[in-house]
Design an enzyme around this catalytic site. Structure first.
Site, PDB file in Angstrom:
ATOM      1  N   GLU A  90       0.809  -1.217   0.000  1.00 23.30           N
ATOM      2  CA  GLU A  90       0.000   0.000   0.000  1.00 23.30           C
ATOM      3  C   GLU A  90       0.845   1.271   0.000  1.00 23.30           C
ATOM      4  OE1 GLU A  90      -3.078   0.280  -0.448  1.00 23.30           O
ATOM      5  OE2 GLU A  90      -4.030  -1.606   0.127  1.00 23.30           O
ATOM      6  N   GLU A 121       7.305 -22.226   7.672  1.00 29.00           N
ATOM      7  CA  GLU A 121       7.667 -21.377   8.805  1.00 29.00           C
ATOM      8  C   GLU A 121       8.578 -22.079   9.813  1.00 29.00           C
ATOM      9  OE1 GLU A 121       4.358 -21.752  12.182  1.00 29.00           O
ATOM     10  OE2 GLU A 121       3.533 -20.908  10.331  1.00 29.00           O
TER      11      GLU A 121
END
Length: 304
Positions: A90, A121
């Site tokens: 953004e 992960e």
């Protein structure tokens, strides 16, 4: 970590506890259920409020990094990684910055944005390798995000960044986590047990989003990416944003639409430059020089 040790660790985490307020959610009506969720969600901003001092400290470090040519790098897995990528993506359209200035890294890469990647992960070395792949350096700031505070991928990245002497920040929803022990700045948004036990995409994820909003918004404001509360560096890349740029120029200068449009055309759709031209009554070249002299900070350029 062995399965037995992992179960022991999980049993001690607040995010893995059962929420006494949602024990009977499988028996509720739709309205009753969303009321329970909404009531729990009210705890999130209160948890974030308790971390404002640490968040502000992180903002100051990020601003320093930006001013010295460094970057803000987010890293996480699953929901945490997706939120980091979202916030980073953004920044270019909102603040007119390079896509390299704020970087989001998710365990498992691009595919992990839409699909779960098994075991992505669980490896500390992969976290380190991910930073090396983007040439992470001492000038950068690393923000490691994981509700549990124990994700190996994120821990590996934090340890590597710390070894370089870079600023490290952790965002977790469990206090005194492994990540917090490594990071220079620990932001522990303790939101309590989730509605669905262990579903940290809910309150924990919401808290993470609020913190990330603060980190980038406050940092960008402090390096001059707004004037008053207007997004003067917005990139007018589509019709909506072109209209917004016109509106921003009109509101900042109190000029009419025709003046705003004509000046924006001369300024090549640069709202900040157009505002500088109008308020200082200067041509494009002079306005550019004034802004450059004051490192792009419009208010300072106008005052001086």
């Amino acid at each position: 970590m062995s399965e037995k040790n992992l179960l022991t660790a999980l049993s001690k985490m607040i995010t893995e506890q059962r929420n006494p307020n949602s024990m009977n959610i499988d028996q509720l009506s739709a309205l009753e259920l969303v009321k329970v969720i909404n009531q729990e969600d009210k705890q999130v901003p209160l948890a974030v409020e308790k971390c404002l001092a640490q968040i502000a400290q992180a903002v100051e470090k990020i601003v320093q990094a930006f001013q010295n040519g460094g970057r803000l790098v987010y890293i996480g897995a699953g929901t945490s990684g997706r939120l980091g990528v979202l916030d980073a993506s953004e920044c270019p359209p909102t603040y007119g910055v390079s896509s390299e200035m704020v970087v989001g890294i998710i365990a498992g890469g691009e595919r992990a944005l839409r699909h779960p990647i098994e075991g992505a992960e669980d490896n500390t070395e992969q976290g380190k390798a991910a930073l090396q792949a983007v040439n992470f350096s001492q000038k950068d700031v690393l923000v490691g995000i994981a509700a549990s505070g124990r994700t190996p991928y994120v821990i590996g990245a934090l340890e590597y960044a710390k070894s370089l002497g870079a600023t490290t920040v952790s965002i977790a929803s469990n206090p005194n986590s492994a990540m917090a022990q490594i990071a220079e700045i620990a932001i522990d948004t303790v939101v309590g047990p989730e509605i669905l036990t262990g579903s940290s995409r809910m309150k924990s994820g919401t808290a993470q989003k609020l913190v990330l909003n603060m980190l980038t918004t406050a940092s960008m404001v402090m390096i001059g990416k707004c004037y008053s509360n207007l997004m003067v560096d917005v990139q007018a890349s589509n019709e909506k944003l072109k209209a917004r740029a016109i509106k921003i120029v009109m509101e900042a200068t109190e000029c009419d639409r025709t003046v705003a449009e004509n000046t924006l055309k001369i300024a090549e759709n640069n709202a900040k430059l157009a505002i500088m031209m109008i308020l200082s009554d200067s041509d494009k070249t002079t306005a550019e020089q004034l802004l450059s002299k004051h490192h792009g900070k419009l208010r300072q350029a106008l005052v001086n």
